[in-house]
Motif scaffolding. Structure first.
Motif, PDB file in Angstrom:
ATOM      1  N   ASP A  72    -100.337  31.185  38.787  1.00 48.09           N
ATOM      2  CA  ASP A  72    -101.155  31.811  39.818  1.00 48.09           C
ATOM      3  C   ASP A  72    -101.068  31.046  41.133  1.00 48.09           C
ATOM      4  O   ASP A  72    -100.999  31.650  42.206  1.00 48.09           O
ATOM      5  N   VAL A  73    -101.096  29.727  41.052  1.00 48.87           N
ATOM      6  CA  VAL A  73    -101.047  28.896  42.255  1.00 48.87           C
ATOM      7  C   VAL A  73     -99.740  29.142  43.009  1.00 48.87           C
ATOM      8  O   VAL A  73     -99.733  29.297  44.234  1.00 48.87           O
ATOM      9  N   VAL A  74     -98.646  29.207  42.286  1.00 44.43           N
ATOM     10  CA  VAL A  74     -97.346  29.438  42.923  1.00 44.43           C
ATOM     11  C   VAL A  74     -97.291  30.836  43.536  1.00 44.43           C
ATOM     12  O   VAL A  74     -96.813  31.017  44.666  1.00 44.43           O
ATOM     13  N   GLN A  75     -97.805  31.831  42.817  1.00 45.71           N
ATOM     14  CA  GLN A  75     -97.850  33.192  43.372  1.00 45.71           C
ATOM     15  C   GLN A  75     -98.694  33.232  44.637  1.00 45.71           C
ATOM     16  O   GLN A  75     -98.331  33.888  45.628  1.00 45.71           O
ATOM     17  N   GLN A  76     -99.838  32.537  44.612  1.00 51.49           N
ATOM     18  CA  GLN A  76    -100.724  32.518  45.788  1.00 51.49           C
ATOM     19  C   GLN A  76    -100.051  31.800  46.958  1.00 51.49           C
ATOM     20  O   GLN A  76    -100.190  32.222  48.115  1.00 51.49           O
ATOM     21  N   LYS A 135     -97.384  32.393  52.281  1.00 49.93           N
ATOM     22  CA  LYS A 135     -96.158  32.286  53.095  1.00 49.93           C
ATOM     23  C   LYS A 135     -95.767  33.657  53.658  1.00 49.93           C
ATOM     24  O   LYS A 135     -95.376  33.779  54.820  1.00 49.93           O
ATOM     25  N   ALA A 136     -95.882  34.701  52.817  1.00 55.54           N
ATOM     26  CA  ALA A 136     -95.524  36.052  53.263  1.00 55.54           C
ATOM     27  C   ALA A 136     -96.475  36.536  54.362  1.00 55.54           C
ATOM     28  O   ALA A 136     -96.043  37.175  55.337  1.00 55.54           O
ATOM     29  N   VAL A 184     -96.776  23.497  43.373  1.00 50.20           N
ATOM     30  CA  VAL A 184     -96.559  23.949  44.747  1.00 50.20           C
ATOM     31  C   VAL A 184     -95.440  23.127  45.396  1.00 50.20           C
ATOM     32  O   VAL A 184     -94.623  23.659  46.160  1.00 50.20           O
ATOM     33  N   ILE A 185     -95.395  21.843  45.080  1.00 50.52           N
ATOM     34  CA  ILE A 185     -94.285  21.010  45.558  1.00 50.52           C
ATOM     35  C   ILE A 185     -92.967  21.540  44.983  1.00 50.52           C
ATOM     36  O   ILE A 185     -91.972  21.706  45.710  1.00 50.52           O
ATOM     37  N   GLU A 186     -92.978  21.820  43.699  1.00 51.98           N
ATOM     38  CA  GLU A 186     -91.757  22.297  43.045  1.00 51.98           C
ATOM     39  C   GLU A 186     -91.339  23.672  43.554  1.00 51.98           C
ATOM     40  O   GLU A 186     -90.147  24.022  43.515  1.00 51.98           O
ATOM     41  N   ALA A 187     -92.292  24.435  44.086  1.00 49.44           N
ATOM     42  CA  ALA A 187     -91.968  25.739  44.683  1.00 49.44           C
ATOM     43  C   ALA A 187     -91.419  25.601  46.103  1.00 49.44           C
ATOM     44  O   ALA A 187     -91.046  26.611  46.714  1.00 49.44           O
ATOM     45  N   GLY A 188     -91.395  24.376  46.619  1.00 47.49           N
ATOM     46  CA  GLY A 188     -90.763  24.149  47.914  1.00 47.49           C
ATOM     47  C   GLY A 188     -91.660  23.649  49.026  1.00 47.49           C
ATOM     48  O   GLY A 188     -91.171  23.304  50.108  1.00 47.49           O
ATOM     49  N   GLN A 189     -92.984  23.602  48.815  1.00 48.56           N
ATOM     50  CA  GLN A 189     -93.880  23.138  49.876  1.00 48.56           C
ATOM     51  C   GLN A 189     -93.793  21.619  50.017  1.00 48.56           C
ATOM     52  O   GLN A 189     -93.785  20.899  49.020  1.00 48.56           O
ATOM     53  N   ARG A 190     -93.730  21.141  51.250  1.00 49.57           N
ATOM     54  CA  ARG A 190     -93.607  19.705  51.474  1.00 49.57           C
ATOM     55  C   ARG A 190     -94.670  19.143  52.409  1.00 49.57           C
ATOM     56  O   ARG A 190     -94.726  17.934  52.623  1.00 49.57           O
TER      57      ARG A 190
END
Length: 220
Positions: free
Chosen positions: A3-7, A12-13, A46-52
């Motif tokens: 859910d966190v990654v989807q959110q 971002k969208a 969220v880090i693994e999804a690309g956020q830095r």
């Protein structure tokens, strides 16, 4: 944690759509994911999804979780978005890459001293109390431009932006417009404004970064 990654991707969208709606360049707005009160296990997806780029409110809390995460992901950029006490300036300069809450002379002096001592210079923003709320940190709007000048001329600090948190019960638009005006007068390029409830409005008013927590991580 899905859910966190989807959110995260949904936010971002929405940022991308708000940029387009406002006639801004794609990628003009930086997302600062506000991870205060969440632990490393909750932040990692969220880090693994690309956020830095992440924001924290308290120096002590950030010290407990970010050194290990920054070792694992050296390109992480950490923002201090909560009030800074002068006795925490040393730790803040050592840990944070951006400090968004410079708001009084004593803090400016302490930061200048620590930057010189440590040879490490976080990027700095001045926090403006656009609603003149007595309980809230930030310099008064009428003093903001002169304070930015003093930070630069007296303390040798490179101020790159302004930050605000509008009153919770007011339309944020006029506050964002005021910060944009003050930023222009102060000669700064960056505006940190907009949170989970109003970041799309902030983008329309020229935000260069938005600080979004609960819309990504859920309520605290």
């Amino acid at each position: 944690m899905g859910d966190v990654v989807q959110q995260f991707f949904a936010v971002k969208a929405k940022i991308a759509a708000a940029e387009q709606e406002a006639g801004r360049d794609a990628g003009a707005v930086t997302l600062v994911a506000v991870s205060k009160t969440f632990d490393a296990a909750e932040i990692s997806p969220v880090i693994e999804a690309g956020q830095r780029i992440f924001g924290e409110n308290r120096v002590q809390e950030a010290q407990g979780k970010w050194p290990d995460l920054k070792d694992a992901f050296p390109d992480i950029e950490l923002h201090l978005i909560g009030p800074l006490q002068s006795n925490k300036a040393r730790e803040a300069v050592a840990l944070f890459d951006v400090i968004e809450t410079v708001d009084r002379e004593k803090i400016a002096a302490e930061l200048a001293k620590e930057i010189a001592r440590q040879g490490r210079a976080p990027r700095l923003y001045v926090q403006v109390n656009t609603g003149s709320e007595p309980q809230k940190a930030g310099i008064e709007p009428r003093e903001a431009v002169a304070f930015v000048a003093r930070c630069r001329d007296v303390h040798g600090l490179a101020i790159e932006g302004l930050m605000c948190i509008p009153p919770a019960d007011e339309n944020p638009g006029p506050h964002f417009a005021l910060l944009e005006k003050l930023g222009h007068e102060a000669g700064v390029a960056k505006l940190s404004m907009g949170m989970s409830g109003d970041y799309e409005t902030a983008i329309a008013f020229g935000a260069t970064s938005v600080r979004v927590g609960s819309a990504i991580f859920g309520s605290r």
